[in-house]
Design a protein around this motif. Structure first.
Motif, PDB file in Angstrom:
ATOM      1  N   GLY A  60      -6.839   5.165  -2.987  1.00 38.58           N
ATOM      2  CA  GLY A  60      -7.455   4.792  -4.212  1.00 38.58           C
ATOM      3  C   GLY A  60      -6.876   5.623  -5.587  1.00 38.58           C
ATOM      4  O   GLY A  60      -7.207   5.630  -6.471  1.00 38.58           O
ATOM      5  N   VAL A  61      -5.360   6.016  -5.310  1.00 37.34           N
ATOM      6  CA  VAL A  61      -5.043   6.933  -6.412  1.00 37.34           C
ATOM      7  C   VAL A  61      -3.659   6.392  -6.715  1.00 37.34           C
ATOM      8  O   VAL A  61      -3.487   6.544  -8.073  1.00 37.34           O
ATOM      9  CB  VAL A  61      -4.557   8.443  -5.493  1.00 37.34           C
ATOM     10  CG1 VAL A  61      -3.620   9.116  -6.588  1.00 37.34           C
ATOM     11  CG2 VAL A  61      -5.750   9.094  -5.301  1.00 37.34           C
ATOM     12  N   CYS A  62      -2.981   5.604  -6.189  1.00 37.82           N
ATOM     13  CA  CYS A  62      -1.643   5.046  -6.598  1.00 37.82           C
ATOM     14  C   CYS A  62      -1.841   3.912  -7.325  1.00 37.82           C
ATOM     15  O   CYS A  62      -0.573   3.537  -8.248  1.00 37.82           O
ATOM     16  CB  CYS A  62      -0.715   5.221  -5.454  1.00 37.82           C
ATOM     17  SG  CYS A  62      -1.046   3.586  -4.235  1.00 37.82           S
ATOM     18  N   GLY A  63      -2.545   2.988  -6.899  1.00 31.91           N
ATOM     19  CA  GLY A  63      -2.455   1.619  -7.630  1.00 31.91           C
ATOM     20  C   GLY A  63      -1.750   0.443  -6.903  1.00 31.91           C
ATOM     21  O   GLY A  63      -1.783  -0.565  -7.449  1.00 31.91           O
ATOM     22  N   SER A  64      -1.112   1.055  -5.803  1.00 29.26           N
ATOM     23  CA  SER A  64      -0.130  -0.074  -5.336  1.00 29.26           C
ATOM     24  C   SER A  64      -1.028  -1.163  -4.828  1.00 29.26           C
ATOM     25  O   SER A  64      -0.222  -2.420  -4.900  1.00 29.26           O
ATOM     26  CB  SER A  64       0.495   0.665  -4.063  1.00 29.26           C
ATOM     27  OG  SER A  64       1.118   1.780  -4.381  1.00 29.26           O
TER      28      SER A  64
ATOM     29  N   CYS B 299      -7.754  -0.834  -0.957  1.00 30.45           N
ATOM     30  CA  CYS B 299      -7.770   0.074   0.141  1.00 30.45           C
ATOM     31  C   CYS B 299      -8.886   1.305  -0.001  1.00 30.45           C
ATOM     32  O   CYS B 299      -9.379   1.730   1.309  1.00 30.45           O
ATOM     33  CB  CYS B 299      -6.621   0.999  -0.166  1.00 30.45           C
ATOM     34  SG  CYS B 299      -6.429   1.985  -1.632  1.00 30.45           S
TER      35      CYS B 299
ATOM     36  N   THR C   5       1.010  -1.163  -0.026  1.00 28.25           N
ATOM     37  CA  THR C   5      -0.088  -0.139  -0.072  1.00 28.25           C
ATOM     38  C   THR C   5       0.807   1.195  -0.058  1.00 28.25           C
ATOM     39  O   THR C   5       2.139   1.168   0.377  1.00 28.25           O
ATOM     40  CB  THR C   5      -0.931   0.010   1.207  1.00 28.25           C
ATOM     41  OG1 THR C   5      -0.144   0.179   2.415  1.00 28.25           O
ATOM     42  CG2 THR C   5      -1.937  -1.116   1.344  1.00 28.25           C
ATOM     43  N   SER C   6       0.187   2.353  -0.514  1.00 27.74           N
ATOM     44  CA  SER C   6       1.120   3.595  -0.389  1.00 27.74           C
ATOM     45  C   SER C   6      -0.108   4.629   0.002  1.00 27.74           C
ATOM     46  O   SER C   6      -0.061   5.075   1.067  1.00 27.74           O
ATOM     47  CB  SER C   6       1.793   3.832  -1.721  1.00 27.74           C
ATOM     48  OG  SER C   6       2.227   5.254  -1.999  1.00 27.74           O
ATOM     49  N   CYS C   7      -0.851   5.119  -1.142  1.00 30.76           N
ATOM     50  CA  CYS C   7      -1.681   6.331  -0.839  1.00 30.76           C
ATOM     51  C   CYS C   7      -2.864   6.026   0.205  1.00 30.76           C
ATOM     52  O   CYS C   7      -3.451   6.761   0.743  1.00 30.76           O
ATOM     53  CB  CYS C   7      -2.270   6.769  -2.159  1.00 30.76           C
ATOM     54  SG  CYS C   7      -3.497   5.690  -2.738  1.00 30.76           S
ATOM     55  N   GLU C   8      -3.383   4.604   0.216  1.00 32.32           N
ATOM     56  CA  GLU C   8      -4.672   4.187   0.929  1.00 32.32           C
ATOM     57  C   GLU C   8      -5.617   5.013   0.652  1.00 32.32           C
ATOM     58  O   GLU C   8      -6.462   5.160   1.346  1.00 32.32           O
ATOM     59  CB  GLU C   8      -4.349   4.320   2.574  1.00 32.32           C
ATOM     60  CG  GLU C   8      -3.196   3.217   2.675  1.00 32.32           C
ATOM     61  CD  GLU C   8      -3.129   2.493   4.027  1.00 32.32           C
ATOM     62  OE1 GLU C   8      -4.269   2.429   4.521  1.00 32.32           O
ATOM     63  OE2 GLU C   8      -2.014   1.786   4.298  1.00 32.32           O
TER      64      GLU C   8
HETATM   65  S1  FES Z   1      -2.871   1.869  -1.627  1.00 31.68           S
HETATM   66 FE1  FES Z   1      -2.833   3.219  -3.359  1.00 31.68          FE
HETATM   67  S2  FES Z   1      -4.558   2.592  -4.295  1.00 31.68           S
HETATM   68 FE2  FES Z   1      -4.534   1.471  -2.860  1.00 31.68          FE
END
Ligand code: FES
Length: 320
Positions: free
Chosen positions: A275-279, A308, A270-273
């Motif tokens: 829904g923006v980064c796609g991680s 997320c 995870t990164s942005c949590e």
């Molecule tokens: S953590 Fe970035 S889209 Fe889910």
């Protein structure tokens, strides 16, 4: 779940660009080739102590000897760009995850309009390289509309001009030229693919102009950097089945699916949590998903979700 390659890359070159932008060339310290990527892709850069930041690649996808990214200093940002501007020096090592692409060029070659606003130029410059190559070999054509406050605030303008030549149209209000999406689209004789990267205002204006022309929504493509407005969305509890084990996880209304998965021993990156980064992307096999991300297009939303923010209705089966 496929783990992404994370590399230590060397800062091979730093260059100041217009618009308070730092252009960075990254190379692998030992290997001659970096992982492959396609136009529109970005890399995740790990900024020490501040988390992950995403930067689009603007070089030539056919040249894998290096990656090129560009970082605009965000005065009101969370500190990542300021750190990169202040701390990076030639030969420094940066932790970078292998590229991925949530902003692909449409496959079928036809007329394409690229619309860039400021630092949004980066993924579109890589696309322009690809399209310039395709145009020479296939029945495709494109135009590059570059919007910025002024010439002095337009990063990578010389690069864009070199790639696009007469296909580049600049829109700098300081020179008396203000971009108007309706007028630009009205001059197009037939449906085109329109790809936009820039401030939300610009993307919204182009999306509205595409709709007003009566073109299908599939003609419009953008990469968004802000989470969906929650509006009056009310999360509901649901169940997630893990296809490989048959385990059933209950996701309460106040918790995210990615958090419940982590608690159940499936820790997705995870990164942005938001829904923006796609991680955190993963697949699903059955059930109704309420998508709350800004990454997946409608086609990919049929089999993929961002846990997320996205949720199920009733019961969904995850491809995990
Ligand atoms: S953590 Fe970035 S889209 Fe889910």
């Amino acid at each position: 779940m496929v783990a992404r390659l994370v590399m230590k890359l060397k800062v091979a070159e730093l260059r100041r660009e217009a618009g308070d932008v730092l252009a960075i060339r990254l190379e692998h310290p030992r290997r001659p080739q970096l992982p492959a990527w396609t136009a529109g892709a970005h890399v995740d850069v790990h900024v020490p102590g501040l988390g992950v930041r995403h930067y689009s690649l603007w070089g030539d996808p056919d040249d894998r000897s290096h990656y090129l990214i560009a970082v605009r200093r965000e005065e009101a940002g969370r500190g990542g760009s300021a750190w990169l501007h202040a701390a990076l020096a030639p030969d420094a090592l940066l932790t970078v995850a292998a590229p991925r692409n949530h902003f692909e060029l449409p496959e079928a070659p036809r007329r394409t309009l690229l619309v860039a606003g400021g630092i949004g130029v980066t993924p579109l410059l890589a696309m322009a390289r690809r399209l310039a190559h395709q145009t020479a070999h296939q029945n495709a054509d494109f135009a590059f509309h570059y919007c910025a406050r002024s010439r002095a605030a337009a990063p990578l303008l010389d690069e864009v001009a070199a790639v696009c030549g007469s296909r580049l149209v600049t829109w700098f209000p300081e020179e008396g030229r203000r971009f108007d999406a309706s007028t630009v689209l009205a001059a197009e004789p037939a449906e085109a693919d329109v790809l936009v990267c820039g401030p939300p205002r610009l993307a919204e204006a182009v999306e509205a102009a595409v709709a007003a022309r009566g073109w299908p929504t599939e003609c419009f493509h953008t990469e968004r950097f802000a989470a969906l407005d929650p509006g009056d969305f009310v999360p509901e509890p649901f169940e997630a089945v893990i296809a490989s084990t048959g385990a059933v996880l209950s996701v309460p209304a106040e918790r995210s699916l990615v958090a419940v998965l982590a608690e159940g021993g499936i820790a997705l990156p995870t990164s942005c949590e938001s829904g923006v980064c796609g991680s955190c992307e993963c697949g699903y096999l059955q059930g109704e998903v309420v998508h709350r991300d800004v990454v997946l297009d409608p086609r990919r939303q049929k089999t993929r979700l961002m846990p997320c923010v996205s949720r199920g209705r009733g019961r969904i089966v995850l491809d995990l």
